[in-house]
Design a protein around this motif. Sequence first.
Motif, PDB file in Angstrom:
ATOM      1  N   ALA A 174     127.956  63.259  92.925  1.00 42.91           N
ATOM      2  CA  ALA A 174     128.347  62.137  93.783  1.00 42.91           C
ATOM      3  C   ALA A 174     129.305  62.617  94.877  1.00 42.91           C
ATOM      4  O   ALA A 174     129.169  62.235  96.043  1.00 42.91           O
ATOM      5  CB  ALA A 174     129.005  61.039  92.952  1.00 42.91           C
ATOM      6  N   VAL A 175     130.261  63.470  94.515  1.00 35.48           N
ATOM      7  CA  VAL A 175     131.175  64.025  95.512  1.00 35.48           C
ATOM      8  C   VAL A 175     130.432  64.981  96.442  1.00 35.48           C
ATOM      9  O   VAL A 175     130.646  64.987  97.653  1.00 35.48           O
ATOM     10  CB  VAL A 175     132.357  64.751  94.831  1.00 35.48           C
ATOM     11  N   TYR A 176     129.539  65.783  95.876  1.00 32.88           N
ATOM     12  CA  TYR A 176     128.774  66.742  96.673  1.00 32.88           C
ATOM     13  C   TYR A 176     127.974  66.039  97.767  1.00 32.88           C
ATOM     14  O   TYR A 176     127.878  66.516  98.906  1.00 32.88           O
ATOM     15  CB  TYR A 176     127.826  67.515  95.757  1.00 32.88           C
ATOM     16  N   PHE A 177     127.403  64.871  97.442  1.00 28.40           N
ATOM     17  CA  PHE A 177     126.565  64.137  98.396  1.00 28.40           C
ATOM     18  C   PHE A 177     127.348  63.163  99.274  1.00 28.40           C
ATOM     19  O   PHE A 177     126.745  62.481 100.110  1.00 28.40           O
ATOM     20  CB  PHE A 177     125.471  63.378  97.656  1.00 28.40           C
ATOM     21  N   THR A 178     128.666  63.087  99.106  1.00 31.82           N
ATOM     22  CA  THR A 178     129.465  62.140  99.870  1.00 31.82           C
ATOM     23  C   THR A 178     129.347  62.362 101.375  1.00 31.82           C
ATOM     24  O   THR A 178     129.403  61.417 102.164  1.00 31.82           O
ATOM     25  CB  THR A 178     130.950  62.215  99.449  1.00 31.82           C
ATOM     26  N   LEU A 206     133.043  42.018  88.676  1.00 30.80           N
ATOM     27  CA  LEU A 206     133.933  43.031  88.083  1.00 30.80           C
ATOM     28  C   LEU A 206     135.349  42.543  87.803  1.00 30.80           C
ATOM     29  O   LEU A 206     136.113  43.241  87.144  1.00 30.80           O
ATOM     30  CB  LEU A 206     134.008  44.252  89.006  1.00 30.80           C
ATOM     31  N   GLY A 207     135.700  41.384  88.328  1.00 30.27           N
ATOM     32  CA  GLY A 207     137.062  40.889  88.149  1.00 30.27           C
ATOM     33  C   GLY A 207     137.979  41.288  89.277  1.00 30.27           C
ATOM     34  O   GLY A 207     139.073  40.758  89.414  1.00 30.27           O
ATOM     35  N   SER A 208     137.561  42.236  90.091  1.00 24.44           N
ATOM     36  CA  SER A 208     138.306  42.663  91.279  1.00 24.44           C
ATOM     37  C   SER A 208     137.318  43.323  92.231  1.00 24.44           C
ATOM     38  O   SER A 208     136.219  43.710  91.824  1.00 24.44           O
ATOM     39  CB  SER A 208     139.430  43.635  90.910  1.00 24.44           C
ATOM     40  N   THR A 209     137.708  43.463  93.496  1.00 26.78           N
ATOM     41  CA  THR A 209     136.797  44.032  94.475  1.00 26.78           C
ATOM     42  C   THR A 209     136.900  45.547  94.521  1.00 26.78           C
ATOM     43  O   THR A 209     137.758  46.143  93.853  1.00 26.78           O
ATOM     44  CB  THR A 209     137.063  43.439  95.872  1.00 26.78           C
ATOM     45  N   ARG A 210     136.033  46.186  95.283  1.00 25.13           N
ATOM     46  CA  ARG A 210     136.028  47.638  95.486  1.00 25.13           C
ATOM     47  C   ARG A 210     135.836  47.912  96.975  1.00 25.13           C
ATOM     48  O   ARG A 210     135.107  47.182  97.645  1.00 25.13           O
ATOM     49  CB  ARG A 210     134.889  48.301  94.689  1.00 25.13           C
ATOM     50  N   PRO A 211     136.447  48.951  97.506  1.00 27.97           N
ATOM     51  CA  PRO A 211     136.340  49.212  98.939  1.00 27.97           C
ATOM     52  C   PRO A 211     134.963  49.721  99.349  1.00 27.97           C
ATOM     53  O   PRO A 211     134.432  50.654  98.753  1.00 27.97           O
ATOM     54  CB  PRO A 211     137.404  50.297  99.182  1.00 27.97           C
ATOM     55  N   ILE A 223     126.951  46.561  99.195  1.00 27.54           N
ATOM     56  CA  ILE A 223     127.549  47.231 100.347  1.00 27.54           C
ATOM     57  C   ILE A 223     128.216  46.218 101.274  1.00 27.54           C
ATOM     58  O   ILE A 223     127.652  45.166 101.570  1.00 27.54           O
ATOM     59  CB  ILE A 223     126.478  47.993 101.150  1.00 27.54           C
ATOM     60  N   LEU A 224     129.422  46.552 101.739  1.00 28.62           N
ATOM     61  CA  LEU A 224     130.075  45.789 102.798  1.00 28.62           C
ATOM     62  C   LEU A 224     129.706  46.461 104.113  1.00 28.62           C
ATOM     63  O   LEU A 224     130.222  47.518 104.459  1.00 28.62           O
ATOM     64  CB  LEU A 224     131.589  45.760 102.612  1.00 28.62           C
ATOM     65  N   GLN A 225     128.796  45.847 104.821  1.00 25.50           N
ATOM     66  CA  GLN A 225     128.242  46.442 106.029  1.00 25.50           C
ATOM     67  C   GLN A 225     129.294  46.668 107.113  1.00 25.50           C
ATOM     68  O   GLN A 225     130.149  45.830 107.364  1.00 25.50           O
ATOM     69  CB  GLN A 225     127.182  45.504 106.575  1.00 25.50           C
ATOM     70  N   GLY A 226     129.236  47.838 107.712  1.00 19.48           N
ATOM     71  CA  GLY A 226     130.089  48.121 108.856  1.00 19.48           C
ATOM     72  C   GLY A 226     131.512  48.495 108.519  1.00 19.48           C
ATOM     73  O   GLY A 226     132.303  48.801 109.422  1.00 19.48           O
ATOM     74  N   SER A 227     131.894  48.482 107.251  1.00 17.07           N
ATOM     75  CA  SER A 227     133.273  48.816 106.895  1.00 17.07           C
ATOM     76  C   SER A 227     133.495  50.319 106.988  1.00 17.07           C
ATOM     77  O   SER A 227     132.579  51.117 106.765  1.00 17.07           O
ATOM     78  CB  SER A 227     133.596  48.339 105.482  1.00 17.07           C
ATOM     79  N   ALA A 228     134.710  50.704 107.330  1.00 18.74           N
ATOM     80  CA  ALA A 228     135.029  52.128 107.450  1.00 18.74           C
ATOM     81  C   ALA A 228     134.859  52.838 106.115  1.00 18.74           C
ATOM     82  O   ALA A 228     134.404  53.984 106.059  1.00 18.74           O
ATOM     83  CB  ALA A 228     136.461  52.294 107.962  1.00 18.74           C
ATOM     84  N   VAL A 259     131.765  55.867 100.889  1.00 16.88           N
ATOM     85  CA  VAL A 259     131.534  55.295  99.563  1.00 16.88           C
ATOM     86  C   VAL A 259     130.042  55.074  99.305  1.00 16.88           C
ATOM     87  O   VAL A 259     129.566  55.280  98.184  1.00 16.88           O
ATOM     88  CB  VAL A 259     132.317  53.976  99.393  1.00 16.88           C
ATOM     89  N   VAL A 260     129.286  54.691 100.334  1.00 17.98           N
ATOM     90  CA  VAL A 260     127.858  54.425 100.132  1.00 17.98           C
ATOM     91  C   VAL A 260     127.112  55.652  99.624  1.00 17.98           C
ATOM     92  O   VAL A 260     126.357  55.565  98.644  1.00 17.98           O
ATOM     93  CB  VAL A 260     127.208  53.879 101.421  1.00 17.98           C
ATOM     94  N   PRO A 261     127.280  56.840 100.241  1.00 18.38           N
ATOM     95  CA  PRO A 261     126.585  58.012  99.698  1.00 18.38           C
ATOM     96  C   PRO A 261     126.936  58.292  98.240  1.00 18.38           C
ATOM     97  O   PRO A 261     126.075  58.646  97.438  1.00 18.38           O
ATOM     98  CB  PRO A 261     127.054  59.151 100.609  1.00 18.38           C
ATOM     99  N   HIS A 262     128.220  58.143  97.909  1.00 18.43           N
ATOM    100  CA  HIS A 262     128.698  58.374  96.544  1.00 18.43           C
ATOM    101  C   HIS A 262     128.041  57.398  95.574  1.00 18.43           C
ATOM    102  O   HIS A 262     127.446  57.801  94.555  1.00 18.43           O
ATOM    103  CB  HIS A 262     130.222  58.221  96.521  1.00 18.43           C
ATOM    104  N   GLN A 263     128.125  56.116  95.897  1.00 20.48           N
ATOM    105  CA  GLN A 263     127.601  55.088  94.997  1.00 20.48           C
ATOM    106  C   GLN A 263     126.069  55.074  94.967  1.00 20.48           C
ATOM    107  O   GLN A 263     125.468  54.749  93.942  1.00 20.48           O
ATOM    108  CB  GLN A 263     128.137  53.713  95.414  1.00 20.48           C
ATOM    109  N   ALA A 264     125.445  55.448  96.077  1.00 18.58           N
ATOM    110  CA  ALA A 264     123.980  55.512  96.112  1.00 18.58           C
ATOM    111  C   ALA A 264     123.475  56.581  95.156  1.00 18.58           C
ATOM    112  O   ALA A 264     122.440  56.408  94.499  1.00 18.58           O
ATOM    113  CB  ALA A 264     123.499  55.799  97.532  1.00 18.58           C
TER     114      ALA A 264
END
Length: 386
Positions: A153-157, A95-100, A117-122, A127-132
Amino acid sequence: MKKLLFAVGFFVSFAAFLPAQVRSAHYEVIVPDGVPDGAPEGGSSAGSVYSAEMELRFEAFNKVFCFNPALLSSPLRVRVFAGRQEYDSYVTSKLGSTRPGAVYLHYNNPANRELVILQGSAEAQTVVPHQAFVQFLRAFVPGAPAWIREGFAVYFTTLAFNRGKNALEYEENLSWLETVKKSALSPEAVLQADTGGVPANFQAYAWSLVSFFLAETGGVYYRSLTDAFMFLVPEAGPQDNSRAVYSRLTLFTPAATLTRDYNAYIASKKTFTELIDEGQKAYGAKNYTTAAELFRKAAALKPGHYAPPYYLGLLAYEDKKYAEAEGFYKTALEYGAEKALVQYARGVNAAVSGKKAEAVAFLEEASAADPARYKARADDLIKRLQ
């Protein structure tokens, strides 16, 4: 012979660092071997945990959308990184830059799409539910309307995965409610964002529309929503899909009626804090029936919060249901309520119900936990019990 042993040893060492790939009904999960995952398992075992989580999410999403899984041309890929440096490097290369925390990478070729996914990150917890969900939706309809993509995506966050129970736990996400209430925006502007321009605070309003459609309001709007999904065309772009969905939603419900019902729904929604505040006011005014209803609604929003059971304990005490009050107080303490506060309430409750020994023990604990606030009161009540 030595060369052969060296070659075999090199092969084994190299293989130890190969990623584990776990396939399930709808997912392919790639996890580095030996990953520390908050549990002793790593490699394929950790991959199985992620696989189980994603399958549960897929099931939850598809209970609403009812897509045909047979239409998937390939499994949905999930790639997990144990280290932030490796994760950042990989995402930046794409992507040219990272994402949290996590990010879904979408490409025209389904075989190249993946959730990283960055495992174990706060950050990954939300973010995982949203992106999933974004990965799930775009696997079936790449050009879905923006309000469906962002709103759901927000509803399932707040759909969290409990590893101990191997189950998903949902807590209604009301973080955007106050923003939505502060300014009026017609549902039409949100529904047609792909053709009319994206309004400010779009995610907030998109979530509010999803919440409205999914609410139990006689099932009318839920039926309208699920019917509209059938008009989504995988090959169409967001604008065409947006027009099709809007036309279906307003086919039997005029836009003015939709707006009226939406506004009434939003006005009726209350945050956890609002429910607790109103419940306290009703309790202070001795309107106990109303207070109990408000605290129960608050408990439904945050099942693990200590405030609702504590106040329900006070109400049970007022109703002379002392055993019920004790149960509520105990639950509040287990959920993290202030020990001195709860133990003093339990002491008073036990004293009135005739359990003097228990009352003294509770009062002494309250006094020890916060002498400045409770020692004098606890000592006075203990003397009266003796």
